[in-house]
Design a protein around this motif. Structure first.
Motif, PDB file in Angstrom:
ATOM      1  N   VAL A 128       0.860  -1.178   0.000  1.00  0.00           N
ATOM      2  CA  VAL A 128       0.000   0.000   0.000  1.00  0.00           C
ATOM      3  C   VAL A 128       0.899   1.231   0.000  1.00  0.00           C
ATOM      4  N   HIS A 129       0.704   2.114  -0.973  1.00  0.00           N
ATOM      5  CA  HIS A 129       1.492   3.343  -1.011  1.00  0.00           C
ATOM      6  C   HIS A 129       0.702   4.435  -0.296  1.00  0.00           C
ATOM      7  N   ALA A 130       1.046   4.663   0.981  1.00  0.00           N
ATOM      8  CA  ALA A 130       0.329   5.641   1.798  1.00  0.00           C
ATOM      9  C   ALA A 130       1.187   6.011   2.990  1.00  0.00           C
ATOM     10  N   ASP A 131       0.830   7.114   3.635  1.00  0.00           N
ATOM     11  CA  ASP A 131       1.592   7.647   4.760  1.00  0.00           C
ATOM     12  C   ASP A 131       1.036   7.102   6.069  1.00  0.00           C
ATOM     13  N   VAL A 132       1.913   6.785   7.006  1.00  0.00           N
ATOM     14  CA  VAL A 132       1.493   6.274   8.305  1.00  0.00           C
ATOM     15  C   VAL A 132       0.510   7.213   8.990  1.00  0.00           C
ATOM     16  N   ARG A 133       0.595   8.519   8.702  1.00  0.00           N
ATOM     17  CA  ARG A 133      -0.296   9.495   9.327  1.00  0.00           C
ATOM     18  C   ARG A 133      -1.679   9.517   8.698  1.00  0.00           C
ATOM     19  N   ASP A 134      -1.918   8.606   7.774  1.00  0.00           N
ATOM     20  CA  ASP A 134      -3.234   8.464   7.143  1.00  0.00           C
ATOM     21  C   ASP A 134      -3.766   7.058   7.431  1.00  0.00           C
ATOM     22  N   PRO A 135      -4.120   6.781   8.693  1.00  0.00           N
ATOM     23  CA  PRO A 135      -4.528   5.416   9.051  1.00  0.00           C
ATOM     24  C   PRO A 135      -5.780   4.953   8.326  1.00  0.00           C
ATOM     25  N   ASP A 136      -6.704   5.857   8.004  1.00  0.00           N
ATOM     26  CA  ASP A 136      -7.919   5.446   7.316  1.00  0.00           C
ATOM     27  C   ASP A 136      -7.593   4.799   5.978  1.00  0.00           C
ATOM     28  N   THR A 137      -6.674   5.429   5.236  1.00  0.00           N
ATOM     29  CA  THR A 137      -6.303   4.881   3.928  1.00  0.00           C
ATOM     30  C   THR A 137      -5.556   3.566   4.077  1.00  0.00           C
ATOM     31  N   ILE A 138      -4.577   3.545   4.962  1.00  0.00           N
ATOM     32  CA  ILE A 138      -3.791   2.314   5.119  1.00  0.00           C
ATOM     33  C   ILE A 138      -4.678   1.154   5.563  1.00  0.00           C
ATOM     34  N   LEU A 139      -5.528   1.371   6.545  1.00  0.00           N
ATOM     35  CA  LEU A 139      -6.364   0.285   7.045  1.00  0.00           C
ATOM     36  C   LEU A 139      -7.395  -0.158   6.018  1.00  0.00           C
ATOM     37  N   ARG A 140      -7.942   0.805   5.274  1.00  0.00           N
ATOM     38  CA  ARG A 140      -8.931   0.458   4.247  1.00  0.00           C
ATOM     39  C   ARG A 140      -8.296  -0.396   3.148  1.00  0.00           C
ATOM     40  N   LEU A 141      -7.128  -0.002   2.688  1.00  0.00           N
ATOM     41  CA  LEU A 141      -6.480  -0.746   1.613  1.00  0.00           C
ATOM     42  C   LEU A 141      -5.899  -2.071   2.117  1.00  0.00           C
ATOM     43  N   ALA A 142      -5.368  -2.068   3.327  1.00  0.00           N
ATOM     44  CA  ALA A 142      -4.837  -3.316   3.885  1.00  0.00           C
ATOM     45  C   ALA A 142      -5.935  -4.349   4.057  1.00  0.00           C
ATOM     46  N   ALA A 143      -7.154  -3.894   4.322  1.00  0.00           N
ATOM     47  CA  ALA A 143      -8.288  -4.807   4.517  1.00  0.00           C
ATOM     48  C   ALA A 143      -8.654  -5.556   3.243  1.00  0.00           C
ATOM     49  N   GLU A 144      -8.120  -5.125   2.100  1.00  0.00           N
ATOM     50  CA  GLU A 144      -8.338  -5.885   0.872  1.00  0.00           C
ATOM     51  C   GLU A 144      -7.555  -7.188   0.893  1.00  0.00           C
ATOM     52  N   SER A 145      -6.519  -7.264   1.746  1.00  0.00           N
ATOM     53  CA  SER A 145      -5.684  -8.465   1.831  1.00  0.00           C
ATOM     54  C   SER A 145      -5.760  -9.138   3.195  1.00  0.00           C
ATOM     55  N   LEU A 146      -6.004  -8.344   4.234  1.00  0.00           N
ATOM     56  CA  LEU A 146      -6.013  -8.867   5.601  1.00  0.00           C
ATOM     57  C   LEU A 146      -7.421  -8.854   6.168  1.00  0.00           C
ATOM     58  N   ASP A 147      -7.708  -9.810   7.041  1.00  0.00           N
ATOM     59  CA  ASP A 147      -8.994  -9.887   7.731  1.00  0.00           C
ATOM     60  C   ASP A 147      -8.794  -9.347   9.140  1.00  0.00           C
ATOM     61  N   PHE A 148      -9.237  -8.109   9.383  1.00  0.00           N
ATOM     62  CA  PHE A 148      -9.019  -7.493  10.691  1.00  0.00           C
ATOM     63  C   PHE A 148      -9.935  -8.051  11.779  1.00  0.00           C
ATOM     64  N   ALA A 149     -10.809  -8.975  11.418  1.00  0.00           N
ATOM     65  CA  ALA A 149     -11.572  -9.686  12.441  1.00  0.00           C
ATOM     66  C   ALA A 149     -10.720 -10.779  13.088  1.00  0.00           C
ATOM     67  N   GLU A 150      -9.579 -11.077  12.474  1.00  0.00           N
ATOM     68  CA  GLU A 150      -8.643 -12.069  12.984  1.00  0.00           C
ATOM     69  C   GLU A 150      -7.361 -11.354  13.418  1.00  0.00           C
ATOM     70  N   PRO A 151      -6.543 -11.986  14.281  1.00  0.00           N
ATOM     71  CA  PRO A 151      -5.331 -11.327  14.773  1.00  0.00           C
ATOM     72  C   PRO A 151      -4.360 -10.922  13.656  1.00  0.00           C
ATOM     73  N   VAL A 152      -3.747  -9.771  13.856  1.00  0.00           N
ATOM     74  CA  VAL A 152      -2.755  -9.212  12.929  1.00  0.00           C
ATOM     75  C   VAL A 152      -1.564  -8.738  13.754  1.00  0.00           C
ATOM     76  N   ALA A 153      -0.367  -8.911  13.234  1.00  0.00           N
ATOM     77  CA  ALA A 153       0.816  -8.306  13.839  1.00  0.00           C
ATOM     78  C   ALA A 153       1.082  -6.981  13.139  1.00  0.00           C
ATOM     79  N   LEU A 154       1.068  -5.901  13.902  1.00  0.00           N
ATOM     80  CA  LEU A 154       1.341  -4.563  13.383  1.00  0.00           C
ATOM     81  C   LEU A 154       2.778  -4.214  13.724  1.00  0.00           C
ATOM     82  N   SER A 155       3.570  -3.915  12.699  1.00  0.00           N
ATOM     83  CA  SER A 155       5.000  -3.653  12.885  1.00  0.00           C
ATOM     84  C   SER A 155       5.336  -2.238  12.443  1.00  0.00           C
TER      85      SER A 155
END
Length: 265
Positions: A128-155
Motif C-alpha cells: 500500500v502506497h500511503a503515509d502512516v499518518r493516514d490510518p484510514d487509507t492504510i487500514l482500508r487498503l490493507a483490509a483488501e488483503s487482511l482480515d481485521f476480524a482475525e489477529p494481525v501483527a502490526l509492525s
C-alpha cells in the motif's frame, strides 16, 4: 499491489529517512543528499551502523516469535527500502500461508514493490502506497488483503522517532482496529543511553528538514498501554530475545534504541 499507480517523482533535493537508513545498511537505493546526511550523523553518533543492523535483526526475531505463536497476518508500516530478508520472507519461512501487507510513502519503495511481492505460493504479499499518518487509507487498503476480524501483527520498526507528539494517539488508532490476540512490534531511538550523541544526530536530522523525536523509556512504554508486553518487556534492542549474533554485537558498544513486542488481550 493494492491501488497500483505510477511511481511519483523522487525528490532528491532533500534526504529521506528510508534512504539514509538504506545507506547505513550498505544499500544502493540512496542519493548523494542521503549519503551526506548519513555521514554527518555517523560522525556524531558512531552507533548508527550497528543500530541499523540491530533493528533489522530485532524485526526478524520479533516476526518469527509472533509467527511461531500462530499469527498469520502482518501489517508492516514504514517498511523502507527492500533489504533481504524482508518481513514476509521471515514470516512465510515459519508459515508459508502468512499474509503480509507493506505500507510506505517513499516513491523508491513503490518502485521496488514488485520485488516485495515475491512471496510464497501459499501466502499473499501486497503493498500500500500511503503515509502512516493516514490510518484510514492504510487500514482500508490493507483490509483488501487482511482480515481485521482475525489477529494481525502490526509492525513499526524504527519509525515512531520520525513522528511528532501526536504519535501515541496515532498508534492507538491502529491498535484499536486490531482483533484480540494481535501483536504490536516497535523499536524507537532513545536519548536515555547516549544523550549527547543522540541530540547531535537529532539536530542534523532537523537541519535537513526531517523531524526527529527520540523518546525516553517512559514515553516509549506508553505505546504499549493496555497491551500485554512479551518478556523481556521494553529493553534495548540488542537484548530483546537475543541470538548469539546479538550477544556478540553488544561488545561493539551500546545501541540507543528501545524495542518491545506486546499482545492485545
Amino acid at each position: 499491489m493494492t491501488e497500483r499507480e505510477a511511481a511519483p517523482a523522487i525528490d532528491t533535493s532533500r534526504p529521506h529517512p528510508a534512504r539514509v537508513y538504506d545507506w547505513w545498511l550498505g544499500g544502493k537505493d540512496n542519493y548523494p543528499i542521503d549519503e551526506e546526511l548519513a555521514r554527518r550523523i555517523l560522525a556524531v553518533d558512531g552507533s548508527v551502523l550497528r543500530g541499523a543492523r540491530a533493528n533489522r535483526r530485532f524485526m526478524h526475531r520479533a516476526v518469527r516469535t509472533v509467527a511461531e505463536a500462530g499469527i498469520r497476518q502482518f501489517l508492516d508500516i514504514g517498511t523502507g527500502i527492500p533489504t533481504e530478508p524482508n518481513l514476509h520472507q521471515v514470516a512465510q519461512d515459519v508459515a508459508p500461508e502468512c499474509k503480509v501487507v507493506y505500507a510506505d510513502n517513499d516513491p523508491i519503495v513503490l518502485r521496488h514493490a514488485q520485488a516485495l511481492l515475491q512471496g510464497s505460493a501459499e501466502g499473499r504479499t501486497d503493498y500500500v502506497h500511503a503515509d502512516v499518518r493516514d490510518p484510514d487509507t492504510i487500514l482500508r487498503l490493507a483490509a483488501e488483503s487482511l482480515d481485521f476480524a482475525e489477529p494481525v501483527a502490526l509492525s513499526l520498526v524504527a519509525l515512531t522517532h520520525y513522528l511528532d507528539d501526536g504519535v501515541h494517539d496515532l498508534l492507538r488508532t491502529y491498535v484499536d482496529v486490531l482483533a484480540p490476540g494481535s501483536y504490536l512490534i516497535l523499536s524507537q531511538v532513545t536519548p536515555d543511553l547516549s544523550p549527547e550523541a543522540i541530540e547531535k544526530a537529532a539536530e542534523n536530522f532537523r537541519r535537513s528538514g526531517t523531524p526527529f523525536h527520540p523518546r525516553s523509556v517512559t514515553e516509549f512504554t506508553r505505546f504499549f498501554d493496555g497491551l500485554e508486553l512479551l518478556g523481556p518487556g521494553v529493553i534495548p534492542v540488542f537484548g530483546w530475545r537475543p541470538e548469539p549474533v546479538d550477544v556478540a554485537a553488544q561488545l561493539e558498544g551500546i545501541v540507543p534504541v528501545y524495542a518491545g513486542v506486546a499482545r492485545k488481550a
